[in-house]
Scaffold this motif. Sequence first.
Motif, PDB file in Angstrom:
ATOM      1  N   TYR A 414      25.585   2.684 -22.458  1.00  0.00           N
ATOM      2  CA  TYR A 414      25.927   1.296 -22.137  1.00  0.00           C
ATOM      3  C   TYR A 414      26.137   1.161 -20.634  1.00  0.00           C
ATOM      4  O   TYR A 414      26.276   2.145 -19.901  1.00  0.00           O
ATOM      5  CB  TYR A 414      27.167   0.824 -22.907  1.00  0.00           C
ATOM      6  CG  TYR A 414      28.482   1.474 -22.518  1.00  0.00           C
ATOM      7  CD1 TYR A 414      29.242   1.001 -21.442  1.00  0.00           C
ATOM      8  CD2 TYR A 414      28.977   2.555 -23.248  1.00  0.00           C
ATOM      9  CE1 TYR A 414      30.450   1.589 -21.098  1.00  0.00           C
ATOM     10  CE2 TYR A 414      30.187   3.152 -22.905  1.00  0.00           C
ATOM     11  CZ  TYR A 414      30.917   2.662 -21.831  1.00  0.00           C
ATOM     12  OH  TYR A 414      32.103   3.248 -21.484  1.00  0.00           O
ATOM     13  N   ARG A 439      22.279  -6.393 -25.739  1.00  0.00           N
ATOM     14  CA  ARG A 439      23.440  -6.971 -26.410  1.00  0.00           C
ATOM     15  C   ARG A 439      24.657  -6.885 -25.497  1.00  0.00           C
ATOM     16  O   ARG A 439      24.861  -5.878 -24.816  1.00  0.00           O
ATOM     17  CB  ARG A 439      23.758  -6.196 -27.704  1.00  0.00           C
ATOM     18  CG  ARG A 439      22.665  -6.219 -28.763  1.00  0.00           C
ATOM     19  CD  ARG A 439      22.639  -7.531 -29.498  1.00  0.00           C
ATOM     20  NE  ARG A 439      21.687  -7.547 -30.574  1.00  0.00           N
ATOM     21  CZ  ARG A 439      21.988  -7.797 -31.855  1.00  0.00           C
ATOM     22  NH1 ARG A 439      23.233  -8.037 -32.191  1.00  0.00           N
ATOM     23  NH2 ARG A 439      21.057  -7.812 -32.768  1.00  0.00           N
ATOM     24  N   ILE A 441      28.513  -6.206 -25.478  1.00  0.00           N
ATOM     25  CA  ILE A 441      29.387  -5.497 -26.424  1.00  0.00           C
ATOM     26  C   ILE A 441      30.862  -5.560 -26.035  1.00  0.00           C
ATOM     27  O   ILE A 441      31.720  -5.177 -26.833  1.00  0.00           O
ATOM     28  CB  ILE A 441      28.970  -4.020 -26.570  1.00  0.00           C
ATOM     29  CG1 ILE A 441      29.016  -3.298 -25.217  1.00  0.00           C
ATOM     30  CG2 ILE A 441      27.575  -3.914 -27.200  1.00  0.00           C
ATOM     31  CD1 ILE A 441      28.801  -1.797 -25.307  1.00  0.00           C
ATOM     32  N   ASN A 447      36.049  -6.295 -27.629  1.00  0.00           N
ATOM     33  CA  ASN A 447      34.790  -5.864 -28.221  1.00  0.00           C
ATOM     34  C   ASN A 447      34.105  -7.000 -28.963  1.00  0.00           C
ATOM     35  O   ASN A 447      34.751  -7.756 -29.705  1.00  0.00           O
ATOM     36  CB  ASN A 447      35.017  -4.695 -29.180  1.00  0.00           C
ATOM     37  CG  ASN A 447      35.495  -3.451 -28.454  1.00  0.00           C
ATOM     38  OD1 ASN A 447      35.172  -3.244 -27.283  1.00  0.00           O
ATOM     39  ND2 ASN A 447      36.277  -2.625 -29.145  1.00  0.00           N
ATOM     40  N   ASP A 449      29.752  -8.274 -30.353  1.00  0.00           N
ATOM     41  CA  ASP A 449      28.355  -7.885 -30.553  1.00  0.00           C
ATOM     42  C   ASP A 449      27.533  -9.157 -30.482  1.00  0.00           C
ATOM     43  O   ASP A 449      27.378  -9.869 -31.471  1.00  0.00           O
ATOM     44  CB  ASP A 449      28.171  -7.187 -31.903  1.00  0.00           C
ATOM     45  CG  ASP A 449      26.707  -6.809 -32.159  1.00  0.00           C
ATOM     46  OD1 ASP A 449      25.886  -6.927 -31.220  1.00  0.00           O
ATOM     47  OD2 ASP A 449      26.381  -6.417 -33.294  1.00  0.00           O
ATOM     48  N   THR A 486      29.400 -15.393 -32.052  1.00  0.00           N
ATOM     49  CA  THR A 486      30.153 -14.141 -31.958  1.00  0.00           C
ATOM     50  C   THR A 486      31.586 -14.417 -31.545  1.00  0.00           C
ATOM     51  O   THR A 486      31.825 -15.183 -30.600  1.00  0.00           O
ATOM     52  CB  THR A 486      29.512 -13.198 -30.931  1.00  0.00           C
ATOM     53  OG1 THR A 486      28.153 -12.968 -31.297  1.00  0.00           O
ATOM     54  CG2 THR A 486      30.247 -11.877 -30.874  1.00  0.00           C
TER      55      THR A 486
END
Length: 531
Positions: A414, A439, A441, A447, A449, A486
């Motif tokens: 990442y 994406r 994250i 956190n 997604d 999200t």
Amino acid sequence: MAPKVLISDKLSDAAVQIFRDRGIDVDFMPDLGKDKDRLAELIGQYDGLAIRSATKVTPTILDAATRLKVIGRAGIGVDNVDKEAASKKGVIVMNTPFGNMITTAEHAIAMMFAVARQIPEASASTHAGKWEKSKFMGVELTAKTLGVIGAGNIGGIVCDRARGLKMKVIAYDPFLSEEKAAKMGVEKVELDDLLKRADFITLHVPLTDTTRNILSRENLEKTKKGVRIINCARGGLVDEQALAEMLKSGHVAGAAFDVFAEEPATENPLFGLPNVVCTPHLGAATTEAQENVALQVAEQMSNYLLDGAVENALNMPSMTAEEAKVMGPWVALAGHLGSFVGQMTDEPIKAINILYDGVVADMNLDALNCAVIAGIMKKVNPDVNMVSAPVIAKERGIKISTTNQDKSGAFEGYIKVTVVTDKRERSIAGTCFSDGKPRFIQIKGINIDAEVGAHMLYTTNEDIPGIIGTLGGTMGRHGVNIANFTLGRAAAGGEAIALLYLDAEPAEDVLEELEKTGMFQQIKPLEFEVA
């Protein structure tokens, strides 16, 4: 639409054909480079410009080059391109440093022989019907000490050839390690030591602020009496006036120059002096070298315009075609991460900190850094790209730092980007899944997604019931479809965020309605360039 390239200097037909075979639209106008006004008139039609030394790429030409993405120079020297102006414009400048290495090195060796044996003067004398055998007493190269200033690609070949001639080779090059010198069979020395010991001195460095006049009057005075000096690298490395005086005094026994401070050189202090060999910048002038660099620049430009590969660029990190294929999704992700924090940050940025974790930590980090910086800078300059962004960041005094580490979490790799201002730090992390889609994250340590879309809406709020309904209901009433939704929170009842991927940009009245609910601390529409 296929990329379009202009060739404004003389390149071989085979090089022109490479562009055509790759599906690139090419206009071959080999004399256009000499007409700067006509070039400025036409350059706006092209994505690429292939040149040799006749075309001068000035700020005026670059201002007119509204589509230009890459300039390819068939050869090493790019003194005829304003690299700073090209970088600010976002245009990659490439050269072909390896196509004429052997040719240039061989010319230096030939010039060394010529000045050692006074071949040009002896030839002219003999052609004139004279037989002045005793006048042209030369010296052998065998067992003499050759001082090589600059032991890079070309200098390294000269070292190899000189050792084959049984010369003792000493080299001055700040970037030459002891191990590399030993492998090359040369002795690494400091410049003063080289000047004191060398019977012949040959220069093989680029012209920079550091190397300009590296053989100054002061340094020439340090040389061994009877030294012979060869320059087939760049004009401006030697104080030509001082050298001329030392040739006249006899301190310097001879010189061989292929390059001059002012070119074309119709007048020069060295001209007309005995045992001075001069050629008109012929270092790369062999049939093989001219063909090699032409083919190489055509391939490099085609690879960039079609595949995004960056080879032998002078103002951007190189990235091979293979790297471009693997790194493509990560480059896109880096740009999106930069774009997110750039759009979210209104105050001046002091620093950009980039963390690479796992598989991405072994990739071409220089290229990824450029993508991050470009994403951040697009807010202040929509035309910025990976070439111009680092220039803009440097002008603004922004400090860039990079950290890479082994895999430390749930993802194979990442990227985390943090911007620092006087008021706050803002960070976001992202990864690429196996499908190649970037994406988000993590935002602000929370956190998530989230798939990246062209139109997105970011909100922050307290973790209370009704947020989903309020966002969904508001979008529905205004006819804005939600492609992806999200949510994330730091802890139950604590700080929470929402990131909506929308099919269209939310209008101002949508944002006003959300604002009036009083449920959100921050409401920010975001735009991303997605393929």
